[in-house]
Design an enzyme around this catalytic site. Structure first.
Site, PDB file in Angstrom:
ATOM      1  CB  CYS A   9      -1.065  -0.060   1.252  1.00  0.00           C
ATOM      2  SG  CYS A   9      -0.187  -0.027   2.865  1.00  0.00           S
ATOM      3  NE  ARG A  15      -4.539   1.659   1.995  1.00  0.00           N
ATOM      4  CZ  ARG A  15      -4.268   2.373   0.783  1.00  0.00           C
ATOM      5  NH1 ARG A  15      -5.297   2.110  -0.170  1.00  0.00           N
ATOM      6  NH2 ARG A  15      -3.274   3.085   0.755  1.00  0.00           N
ATOM      7  CG  ASP A 124      -4.980   5.211   2.952  1.00  0.00           C
ATOM      8  OD1 ASP A 124      -5.318   4.629   4.294  1.00  0.00           O
ATOM      9  OD2 ASP A 124      -4.356   5.905   2.470  1.00  0.00           O
TER      10      ASP A 124
HETATM   11  P1  4NP Z   1      -1.706   2.755   4.062  1.00  0.00           P
HETATM   12  O1  4NP Z   1      -2.302   4.146   4.864  1.00  0.00           O
HETATM   13  O2  4NP Z   1      -1.213   3.201   2.893  1.00  0.00           O
HETATM   14  O3  4NP Z   1      -2.871   1.826   4.022  1.00  0.00           O
HETATM   15  O4  4NP Z   1      -0.620   2.273   5.108  1.00  0.00           O
HETATM   16  C1  4NP Z   1      -1.507   5.430   4.998  1.00  0.00           C
HETATM   17  C2  4NP Z   1      -0.931   5.724   6.040  1.00  0.00           C
HETATM   18  C3  4NP Z   1      -0.150   6.910   6.017  1.00  0.00           C
HETATM   19  C4  4NP Z   1      -0.240   7.934   4.813  1.00  0.00           C
HETATM   20  C5  4NP Z   1      -0.857   7.577   3.872  1.00  0.00           C
HETATM   21  C6  4NP Z   1      -1.648   6.349   3.841  1.00  0.00           C
HETATM   22  N1  4NP Z   1       0.484   8.997   5.096  1.00  0.00           N
HETATM   23  O5  4NP Z   1       0.293   9.876   4.328  1.00  0.00           O
HETATM   24  O6  4NP Z   1       1.360   9.333   6.029  1.00  0.00           O
END
Ligand code: 4NP
Length: 152
Positions: A9, A15, A124
């Site tokens: 992800c 995720r 997300d």
């Molecule tokens: P992930 O969610 O891609 O599902 O781990 C996110 C976690 C942090 C960030 C973006 C998506 N961020 O911009 O820090």
């Protein structure tokens, strides 16, 4: 080469660690010998454990993901893993660009492994409400079930 799955992800704190936990649990439940890992296309959270809301939803479902640590995807992953599975389209297209010459991993979108959800993204949950994590858990669990069957 044994079957190995890398979930990818953006941050590797919401995720993809949930997908990793769900598939590890499903493999253990079904006696499937599988290498499972996860990574992010971004590196902002490298070294961090999963988001507390992700840890909580996994724990409520009997899966402990607290020991996982975020890392960024690297080009070697495209040969080390037999399957590299993106949680959404943005990350899939980043992976397609990153894939080096000689990449052997099969790239796919997670929900392509769930009947009726083909072509859809795992949204997300990071920016939204706690309930979003329940939705993510349901989606990654559904995918883990079909993946475990397909990879048997
Ligand atoms: P992930 O969610 O891609 O599902 O781990 C996110 C976690 C942090 C960030 C973006 C998506 N961020 O911009 O820090």
């Amino acid at each position: 080469m044994s079957t190995s799955v890398l979930f990818v992800c953006l941050g590797n704190i919401c995720r993809s660690p949930l997908a990793e936990g769900a598939l590890r649990a499903e493999a253990a439940r079904t006696g499937l010998d599988l290498i499972v890992d996860s990574a992010g296309t971004g590196n902002w959270h490298a070294g961090e454990p999963p988001d507390l809301r992700a840890q909580a939803v996994a724990r409520r479902n009997g899966v402990d993901i607290s020991a996982l640590r975020a890392r960024q995807v690297r080009t070697a992953d495209f040969r080390r893993f037999t399957h590299v599975i993106a949680l959404d389209h943005d990350n899939l297209s980043i992976l397609r660009k990153l894939a080096p010459h000689g990449a052997t991993a099969e790239l796919s979108l997670l929900l392509d492994h769930v009947e009726g959800r083909e072509g859809q993204a795992v949204t997300d949950p990071w920016f939204g409400e706690e309930a979003g994590f329940e939705t993510t858990w349901a989606e990654v669990t559904a995918a883990a079930r079909t993946l475990a069957r397909a990879l048997q």
